[in-house]
Design an enzyme around this catalytic site. Sequence first.
Site, PDB file in Angstrom:
ATOM      1  N   ARG A 263     -52.134 -31.701  22.774  1.00 23.76           N
ATOM      2  CA  ARG A 263     -52.322 -31.621  24.435  1.00 23.76           C
ATOM      3  C   ARG A 263     -51.202 -32.387  24.848  1.00 23.76           C
ATOM      4  O   ARG A 263     -50.682 -32.169  26.075  1.00 23.76           O
ATOM      5  CB  ARG A 263     -53.764 -31.752  24.946  1.00 23.76           C
ATOM      6  CG  ARG A 263     -54.194 -33.514  24.644  1.00 23.76           C
ATOM      7  CD  ARG A 263     -55.411 -33.559  24.766  1.00 23.76           C
ATOM      8  NE  ARG A 263     -56.306 -32.841  23.545  1.00 23.76           N
ATOM      9  CZ  ARG A 263     -57.905 -32.734  23.560  1.00 23.76           C
ATOM     10  NH1 ARG A 263     -58.423 -33.436  24.559  1.00 23.76           N
ATOM     11  NH2 ARG A 263     -58.333 -32.049  22.895  1.00 23.76           N
TER      12      ARG A 263
ATOM     13  N   LYS B  30     -57.484 -38.148   9.914  1.00 22.71           N
ATOM     14  CA  LYS B  30     -58.563 -37.255   9.471  1.00 22.71           C
ATOM     15  C   LYS B  30     -59.231 -37.349   8.094  1.00 22.71           C
ATOM     16  O   LYS B  30     -58.441 -38.048   7.509  1.00 22.71           O
ATOM     17  CB  LYS B  30     -57.839 -35.630   9.486  1.00 22.71           C
ATOM     18  CG  LYS B  30     -57.565 -35.201  11.083  1.00 22.71           C
ATOM     19  CD  LYS B  30     -57.060 -33.789  10.705  1.00 22.71           C
ATOM     20  CE  LYS B  30     -56.466 -33.172  12.183  1.00 22.71           C
ATOM     21  NZ  LYS B  30     -57.617 -32.966  12.895  1.00 22.71           N
TER      22      LYS B  30
HETATM   23  N1  BES Z   1     -55.274 -29.502  15.332  1.00 20.07           N
HETATM   24  C1  BES Z   1     -56.340 -30.037  15.633  1.00 20.07           C
HETATM   25  C2  BES Z   1     -57.618 -28.946  16.029  1.00 20.07           C
HETATM   26  C3  BES Z   1     -58.126 -28.453  14.658  1.00 20.07           C
HETATM   27  C4  BES Z   1     -59.242 -28.865  14.196  1.00 20.07           C
HETATM   28  C5  BES Z   1     -57.621 -27.026  14.509  1.00 20.07           C
HETATM   29  C6  BES Z   1     -59.756 -28.176  13.063  1.00 20.07           C
HETATM   30  C7  BES Z   1     -58.402 -26.473  13.380  1.00 20.07           C
HETATM   31  C8  BES Z   1     -59.067 -27.079  12.715  1.00 20.07           C
HETATM   32  C9  BES Z   1     -56.425 -30.880  16.752  1.00 20.07           C
HETATM   33  O1  BES Z   1     -55.191 -31.659  16.973  1.00 20.07           O
HETATM   34  C10 BES Z   1     -57.516 -32.009  16.984  1.00 20.07           C
HETATM   35  O2  BES Z   1     -57.509 -32.728  15.652  1.00 20.07           O
HETATM   36  N2  BES Z   1     -58.379 -32.183  17.587  1.00 20.07           N
HETATM   37  C11 BES Z   1     -59.325 -32.771  17.804  1.00 20.07           C
HETATM   38  C12 BES Z   1     -59.485 -33.304  19.149  1.00 20.07           C
HETATM   39  C13 BES Z   1     -60.393 -34.528  19.464  1.00 20.07           C
HETATM   40  C14 BES Z   1     -59.923 -35.669  18.747  1.00 20.07           C
HETATM   41  C15 BES Z   1     -60.711 -34.698  20.942  1.00 20.07           C
HETATM   42  C16 BES Z   1     -60.471 -32.177  17.304  1.00 20.07           C
HETATM   43  O3  BES Z   1     -60.587 -30.775  17.648  1.00 20.07           O
HETATM   44  O4  BES Z   1     -61.308 -32.822  16.470  1.00 20.07           O
HETATM   45 MN    MN Z   2     -55.001 -33.615  15.869  1.00 23.44          MN
END
Ligand code: BES
Ligand code: MN
Length: 501
Positions: free
Chosen positions: A348, A274
Amino acid sequence: MEVSIVREPLPESGTLVVFVGADGTLSQAARRLDERAAGLVGRARALLGPKPRHAQVVDLPLPRGLELDRLVVAVLGAGEELSPYGVERAGAAVLAHLERQRVEEAVVASPAGLDLGGLDEARAVVALAAGAELRAWRFDKYRSDAQEEENGRARVKALRFLCDADASQAFARSRAVVEAANWARLLVSEPPNVLYPESYARILEELADLGVEVEVFDARRLEELGMNAILAVGRGSVHPPHMVVMRWRGAEWDRPLALAGKGVCFDSGGISLKPAQGMHDMKWDMAGSAAVAGAIRALAARRAPVDVVAAVGLVENMPSGSAQKPGDIIRTYAGRTVEVLNTDAEGRLVLADVIAWLVRNRDPAAIVDLATLTGAVIVALGKERAGLFASDDDLAAKLERAGEETGERLWRLPLDPEYREMVKGEEADLKNVGRGREAGAIAGAAFILPFAEGRPWAHLDIAGVVWADRDRPLLRKGATGFGVRLLDRFVDLWAEGRGGA
Ligand code: BES
Ligand code: MN
Ligand code: ZN
């Protein structure tokens, strides 16, 4: 803060809070003061303005004839505002007002005498106390100046609620839930150097003191079981993954109700790293697990006559030489294979194994999972409601109702079979991402669905609601504890639906 509900006469000194109705009616306590101080409370109407609002709170100037240090008037509205959640909001508003005024101790008179809608006096007072206790919670254990005033707001040390009716049972029950919600908020707030899979598992083990059956599966056990999806996510971290299973058996049911929670103690994204900005927020990527653990704690503490089993996957998603890589293909506990195209879509994977384990080992009548699964659900719904997905309309309806009643609101999103195409794999059964920016929250839900293996299943994507960036009706900003009160209420609705608990 010490909160008590007592049967006592109105105090002659100190700070007193009395209630009036939005239509100008006075509670019994307000009427009594009004008589003593010649129409004072009645004249408060000027201060409250022409249209008093529910949960409005004002200080009255003190006249001769009263020995009080401070007299506070709070407004109770009508209709929906007199639901338990509405009255909790009024209790929270009183607490917030007292903090602003730097009041350390106060007595809150009973609202008896006002129209309390469907609530009796005891239930109304209990809701006021619950709102105050939720609003008072703060995360300050790491602040050296915690005892000092912060942002001009002092801490209320003691609140005494007056009530002529016997509130002890309702209060004990409400307390169990409020304390569990505040506990979940603490877990969510703890920094990732303190709360990681092993330390978190140790904390959850303490639920045994309440009579909860707690089982901890360490990484070796997970390997023996073939829970390769959760193991793959944890591969990059020095803190190995754990699964914790908690069961509150307050009744003999053929099949338990199951809860599952995403417990990613820190989500750096892994190799699909990230951006640095805001990455610290990902300490709260375990809020789903905190919600289900909090729900179990509430049920056990109030000795609810239900049988609920909760499983949480605790893991840290980190980049390293041992981390899983984009392109990896893993075999999940259920046997389905997954192409990991983005290591940041880790929640997931964790849930796939946890849910499949529940299905295959605990024979649940239904499964509800909670997870901070996608940023996309925040794009869709913002921070007011969590996303709800369900394979079963009855389950969805009960969750929606529990959400409305507790103020932890949901909005159902679709999960038509067509959406499942999005997560079909090329070289494996599934892939862990959908189609780019298309329907990202739905893609996440569609990925999890097959792991429920046909059981009634609901998924709550709570990414937008677990952390408040400003004060909310029942909470100051920070961790919300979202899901504890919702699940506690939902479990009751579920129990009623199976013909009495
Ligand atoms: N924990 C995150 C989701 C999230 C993002 C929660 C921002 C709160 C704020 C999750 O693990 C994630 O990174 N999801 C990705 C999925 C994508 C890579 C398909 C997302 O939402 O960008
Ligand atoms: Mn994630
Ligand atoms: Zn995550």
